[in-house]
Every structure is written in structure tokens, then in C-alpha cells.
Design a protein around this motif. Structure first.
Motif, mmCIF file in Angstrom:
data_model
loop_
_atom_site.group_PDB
_atom_site.id
_atom_site.type_symbol
_atom_site.label_atom_id
_atom_site.label_comp_id
_atom_site.label_asym_id
_atom_site.label_seq_id
_atom_site.Cartn_x
_atom_site.Cartn_y
_atom_site.Cartn_z
ATOM 1 N N HIS A 68 0.961 7.138 -3.553
ATOM 2 C CA HIS A 68 0.129 8.318 -3.770
ATOM 3 C C HIS A 68 -1.349 7.968 -3.949
ATOM 4 C CE1 HIS A 68 3.830 10.581 -4.013
ATOM 5 N NE2 HIS A 68 4.264 9.822 -5.001
ATOM 6 N N HIS A 69 -1.703 6.727 -3.715
ATOM 7 C CA HIS A 69 -3.105 6.307 -3.832
ATOM 8 C C HIS A 69 -3.835 6.662 -2.540
ATOM 9 C CE1 HIS A 69 -6.657 3.840 -4.424
ATOM 10 N NE2 HIS A 69 -6.286 3.672 -5.682
ATOM 11 N N PRO A 70 -5.015 7.262 -2.630
ATOM 12 C CA PRO A 70 -5.743 7.637 -1.410
ATOM 13 C C PRO A 70 -6.128 6.436 -0.545
ATOM 14 C CG PRO A 70 -7.121 7.911 -3.371
ATOM 15 C CD PRO A 70 -5.740 7.672 -3.856
ATOM 16 N N GLY A 71 -6.170 5.254 -1.159
ATOM 17 C CA GLY A 71 -6.502 4.057 -0.390
ATOM 18 C C GLY A 71 -5.292 3.190 -0.110
ATOM 19 N N ARG A 72 -4.120 3.805 0.041
ATOM 20 C CA ARG A 72 -2.893 3.026 0.214
ATOM 21 C C ARG A 72 -2.913 2.191 1.491
ATOM 22 N NH1 ARG A 72 1.533 7.829 1.536
ATOM 23 N NH2 ARG A 72 0.854 8.293 3.671
ATOM 24 N N HIS A 73 -3.594 2.645 2.512
ATOM 25 C CA HIS A 73 -3.648 1.884 3.758
ATOM 26 C C HIS A 73 -4.394 0.568 3.580
ATOM 27 C CE1 HIS A 73 -6.909 4.767 3.401
ATOM 28 N NE2 HIS A 73 -7.661 3.978 4.130
ATOM 29 N N ILE A 74 -5.228 0.491 2.551
ATOM 30 C CA ILE A 74 -5.900 -0.766 2.205
ATOM 31 C C ILE A 74 -5.086 -1.522 1.161
ATOM 32 C CG2 ILE A 74 -7.964 -1.792 1.177
ATOM 33 C CD1 ILE A 74 -8.505 -0.671 3.922
ATOM 34 N N GLY A 75 -4.494 -0.796 0.215
ATOM 35 C CA GLY A 75 -3.835 -1.422 -0.928
ATOM 36 C C GLY A 75 -2.506 -2.088 -0.608
ATOM 37 N N ILE A 76 -1.757 -1.577 0.375
ATOM 38 C CA ILE A 76 -0.471 -2.195 0.716
ATOM 39 C C ILE A 76 -0.736 -3.503 1.455
ATOM 40 C CG2 ILE A 76 1.678 -1.943 2.016
ATOM 41 C CD1 ILE A 76 1.473 1.076 1.604
ATOM 42 N N GLN A 77 -0.282 -4.591 0.866
ATOM 43 C CA GLN A 77 -0.601 -5.913 1.397
ATOM 44 C C GLN A 77 0.252 -6.269 2.617
ATOM 45 O OE1 GLN A 77 -3.179 -7.907 0.093
ATOM 46 N NE2 GLN A 77 -3.552 -5.916 -0.878
ATOM 47 N N ALA A 78 -0.251 -7.202 3.401
ATOM 48 C CA ALA A 78 0.500 -7.722 4.547
ATOM 49 C C ALA A 78 1.652 -8.590 4.050
ATOM 50 C CB ALA A 78 -0.420 -8.534 5.450
ATOM 51 N N THR A 79 2.686 -8.708 4.856
ATOM 52 C CA THR A 79 3.829 -9.552 4.535
ATOM 53 C C THR A 79 4.073 -10.532 5.680
ATOM 54 O OG1 THR A 79 5.410 -8.023 5.567
ATOM 55 C CG2 THR A 79 4.929 -7.695 3.230
ATOM 56 N N LEU A 80 4.882 -11.531 5.407
ATOM 57 C CA LEU A 80 5.333 -12.403 6.482
ATOM 58 C C LEU A 80 6.170 -11.579 7.455
ATOM 59 C CD1 LEU A 80 6.400 -15.565 4.445
ATOM 60 C CD2 LEU A 80 4.346 -15.297 5.861
ATOM 61 N N PRO A 81 6.165 -11.928 8.737
ATOM 62 C CA PRO A 81 6.893 -11.114 9.720
ATOM 63 C C PRO A 81 8.396 -11.092 9.460
ATOM 64 C CG PRO A 81 6.113 -13.158 10.710
ATOM 65 C CD PRO A 81 5.465 -13.061 9.374
ATOM 66 N N PHE A 82 8.985 -9.929 9.607
ATOM 67 C CA PHE A 82 10.433 -9.776 9.493
ATOM 68 C C PHE A 82 11.085 -10.163 10.816
ATOM 69 C CE2 PHE A 82 9.011 -6.997 6.084
ATOM 70 C CZ PHE A 82 9.964 -7.210 5.095
#
Length: 217
Positions: A68-82
Motif C-alpha cells: 500500500h506504499h505509493p512508492g512500492r515500485h521502488i521499494g520492492i527489491q530485486a531478487t535472484l532469478p527464479f
């Protein structure tokens, strides 16, 4: 007469013994097929469990804290590839589900597999974009992980097209993960019910997904 009866009795006894052995072998073969089918159904249920837990853990660890954070597209971190090829269903081993209703269920299972793969592909695409496009541009602009920045500052550093693309990819990830988490639970229940209908006296894997209430027995 005795000379006729004795060979005839021997022939009948031999035939009876051979028939009994044949029937025993036939019964054992049928049981072996049943055991193989039951094992195949349980393997499919275990694959569903692993698929769901993988996505639910990603949802819990990465999406929900930022949902619900307006900046979620920045806040969600990258992960190693599945890995896209590990958790797949062995449809050949499930060909004992041969009725029209069961064949429809297998089709739905194949759709479920595609949903799971699409969810992973969305996560991987977003992570790759963050690692190869977003982070290098932010570093070049002098951004610091410990500082806070406005949406306008991120847009300026990334450029509007890249910023918009990251928003779309993030929305796609959340949509695919949320949808697939729900649909896998539904598929688990339908598939297990079909397996129990085939083999009502057998036991099939029943499990609780991460964050889910206890399933019915």
C-alpha cells in the motif's frame, strides 16, 4: 477308466494352478498400477505445495510490506532469478485421469502451471530491470540507499519512460502473484477431490500453504 481319470485330473489341477497364478499376477499388477497412480497424484499435490509456498513467501517478504506504499515500485527489491523449469507437473503420469471431467481438470492444471510460470517470469523481468537499468541510473545520480527521495526525484533520475515501465512491471508482478496464490489453492482442492473420487480409501497429501487457514481433512 483309471488310466483316463488320472491324467485328466492332473490336467485339471495344472490348469487350475495356472489360472490361480494368472489371477494372482493380474491382481498384483492392478495393485501396482494403483500404487503408481496414487504416487503420481501425490507428487502433483506436492508440486502445487512447492509452487504456492514459493510465491506466498515472495508475497509475504517482498510485496506485503510495500503493498500500500505509493512508492512500492521502488521499494520492492530485486531478487535472484527464479528457475522456470523446476516445479512442473508430470502430465504423462496423470493419464489415468481419463474421464471427461478428469481431462478437463488436467487442462485446468496445465493452465495453472502457465500462471505459475508467468508469475515467475514477471518477477524475473522486474528484478532484471532493477539490476540492469534502475540501480545503475540511481547510482549515477548519486542516490543513497539510506536516504529518502520523492517520486519526482526518482522520475528525474530514471526518466519518465523507465519510471513508468517499472510501475507497470511492479503492478504486473503483484497481479500475477496474488492471482496465482489464490488459484493454486483452488486447484489443490479440486485435484485432491478428483483423486479421492478415484481412490476413496487411499490417503492423499493435504497441507496448509503459508498464510492459509487449515484445509479441510
Amino acid at each position: 477308466m483309471t488310466d483316463i481319470i488320472n491324467p485328466l485330473a492332473t490336467l485339471i489341477a495344472s490348469f487350475a494352478g495356472a489360472w490361480a497364478a494368472f489371477k494372482l499376477q493380474s491382481v498384483e499388477k492392478s495393485r501396482e498400477i494403483d500404487r503408481s497412480n496414487i504416487a503420481a497424484a501425490n507428487r502433483a499435490l506436492l508440486v502445487m505445495m512447492q509452487q504456492a509456498n514459493e510465491l506466498k513467501l515472495y508475497q509475504k517478504d517482498h510485496i506485503d510490506p510495500q503493498r500500500h506504499h505509493p512508492g512500492r515500485h521502488i521499494g520492492i527489491q530485486a531478487t535472484l532469478p527464479f528457475d522456470l523449469d523446476t516445479l512442473r507437473f508430470d502430465f504423462k503420469s496423470l493419464d489415468f485421469l481419463s474421464s471427461a471431467t478428469e481431462q478437463q481438470l488436467l487442462f485446468e492444471l496445465s493452465v495453472e502451471e502457465r500462471r505459475y510460470i508467468e508469475a515467475l517470469k514477471a518477477i524475473n523481468a522486474r528484478s532484471e530491470m532493477i539490476l540492469t537499468e534502475v540501480q545503475p541510473r540511481l547510482m549515477a545520480a548519486g542516490f543513497n540507499d539510506s536516504a529518502e527521495y520523492t517520486g519526482a526525484q526518482f522520475t528525474s533520475a530514471l526518466g519518465q519512460p523507465t519510471y513508468n515501465k517499472l510501475q507497470r512491471l511492479t503492478d504486473d508482478v503483484i497481479y500475477h502473484v496474488d492471482r496465482t496464490n489464490e488459484s493454486i489453492c483452488t486447484m489443490r482442492d479440486k485435484f485432491r477431490a478428483a483423486a479421492l473420487k478415484r481412490y476413496p480409501k487411499e490417503k492423499f497429501v493435504n497441507f496448509e500453504f503459508v498464510g492459509e487457514s487449515q484445509p479441510a481433512p
